[in-house]
Scaffold this motif. Structure first.
Motif, PDB file in Angstrom:
ATOM      1  N   GLU A  59      -3.439   0.360  -3.296  1.00 26.17           N
ATOM      2  CA  GLU A  59      -2.597  -0.825  -3.368  1.00 26.17           C
ATOM      3  C   GLU A  59      -1.962  -0.877  -4.750  1.00 26.17           C
ATOM      4  O   GLU A  59      -2.630  -0.601  -5.752  1.00 26.17           O
ATOM      5  N   ILE A  60      -0.669  -1.209  -4.775  1.00 22.95           N
ATOM      6  CA  ILE A  60       0.068  -1.293  -6.036  1.00 22.95           C
ATOM      7  C   ILE A  60       0.819  -2.620  -6.038  1.00 22.95           C
ATOM      8  O   ILE A  60       1.571  -2.918  -5.110  1.00 22.95           O
TER       9      ILE A  60
ATOM     10  N   ARG B  20       0.841  -1.193   0.000  1.00 24.99           N
ATOM     11  CA  ARG B  20       0.000   0.000   0.000  1.00 24.99           C
ATOM     12  C   ARG B  20       0.882   1.252   0.000  1.00 24.99           C
ATOM     13  O   ARG B  20       1.890   1.305   0.687  1.00 24.99           O
ATOM     14  N   VAL B  21       0.455   2.230  -0.801  1.00 22.15           N
ATOM     15  CA  VAL B  21       1.107   3.544  -0.855  1.00 22.15           C
ATOM     16  C   VAL B  21       0.038   4.586  -0.577  1.00 22.15           C
ATOM     17  O   VAL B  21      -1.092   4.470  -1.060  1.00 22.15           O
TER      18      VAL B  21
ATOM     19  N   ASP C 193       7.291  -5.496  -1.489  1.00 25.29           N
ATOM     20  CA  ASP C 193       6.747  -5.638  -0.136  1.00 25.29           C
ATOM     21  C   ASP C 193       7.480  -4.755   0.868  1.00 25.29           C
ATOM     22  O   ASP C 193       6.889  -4.340   1.862  1.00 25.29           O
ATOM     23  N   THR C 194       8.754  -4.457   0.628  1.00 28.40           N
ATOM     24  CA  THR C 194       9.507  -3.606   1.561  1.00 28.40           C
ATOM     25  C   THR C 194       9.018  -2.160   1.549  1.00 28.40           C
ATOM     26  O   THR C 194       9.337  -1.399   2.446  1.00 28.40           O
ATOM     27  N   LEU C 195       8.231  -1.800   0.539  1.00 28.47           N
ATOM     28  CA  LEU C 195       7.693  -0.435   0.474  1.00 28.47           C
ATOM     29  C   LEU C 195       6.249  -0.354   0.959  1.00 28.47           C
ATOM     30  O   LEU C 195       5.609   0.695   0.831  1.00 28.47           O
ATOM     31  N   ASP C 196       5.729  -1.438   1.520  1.00 27.33           N
ATOM     32  CA  ASP C 196       4.367  -1.415   2.046  1.00 27.33           C
ATOM     33  C   ASP C 196       4.250  -0.334   3.115  1.00 27.33           C
ATOM     34  O   ASP C 196       5.032  -0.304   4.068  1.00 27.33           O
ATOM     35  N   GLY C 197       3.311   0.588   2.917  1.00 29.02           N
ATOM     36  CA  GLY C 197       3.126   1.705   3.845  1.00 29.02           C
ATOM     37  C   GLY C 197       3.784   2.992   3.389  1.00 29.02           C
ATOM     38  O   GLY C 197       3.687   4.014   4.071  1.00 29.02           O
TER      39      GLY C 197
END
Length: 106
Positions: free
Chosen positions: A17-18, A3-4, A92-96
């Protein structure tokens, strides 16, 4: 899916969500985020996806490439935390991840 949250200059937040492997710009375009135009289609040949990335996310999103840096020289309101979101690939490491849309994009 990661999510961004895109934040407009007026403070309006747009969480989306991307999918992994897509750029943050592609996610913005697919979700009709106002202020992210992506005129060059993600080829790092314009500045129409200019965002600001908070310090706590910069290491995970990576540094500007030389080409990205050169494109940002033509953008308005460039700061230390400026990025072209076509150059940030989702994982996944960029979730949030939170990005602020540059004032000049609105």
């Amino acid at each position: 899916m990661p999510r961004v949250t895109f934040i407009e200059p007026n403070g309006t937040e747009h969480p989306v969500e991307i999918a992994n492997g897509y750029s943050v710009m592609e996610g913005a375009l697919n979700n009709s985020i106002r202020g992210i135009d992506g005129d060059c289609g993600g080829n790092c040949a314009c500045g129409t996806c200019h965002v600001y990335v908070a310090a706590e996310w910069r290491e995970r999103t990576g540094r500007q490439s030389e080409m990205e840096h050169d494109m940002l020289e033509f953008a308005e309101g460039v700061r230390e935390d400026s990025r072209l979101c076509c150059q940030i690939e989702m994982s996944d490491t960029l979730d949030g991840l939170v990005v602020h849309i540059a004032d000049s994009q609105h």
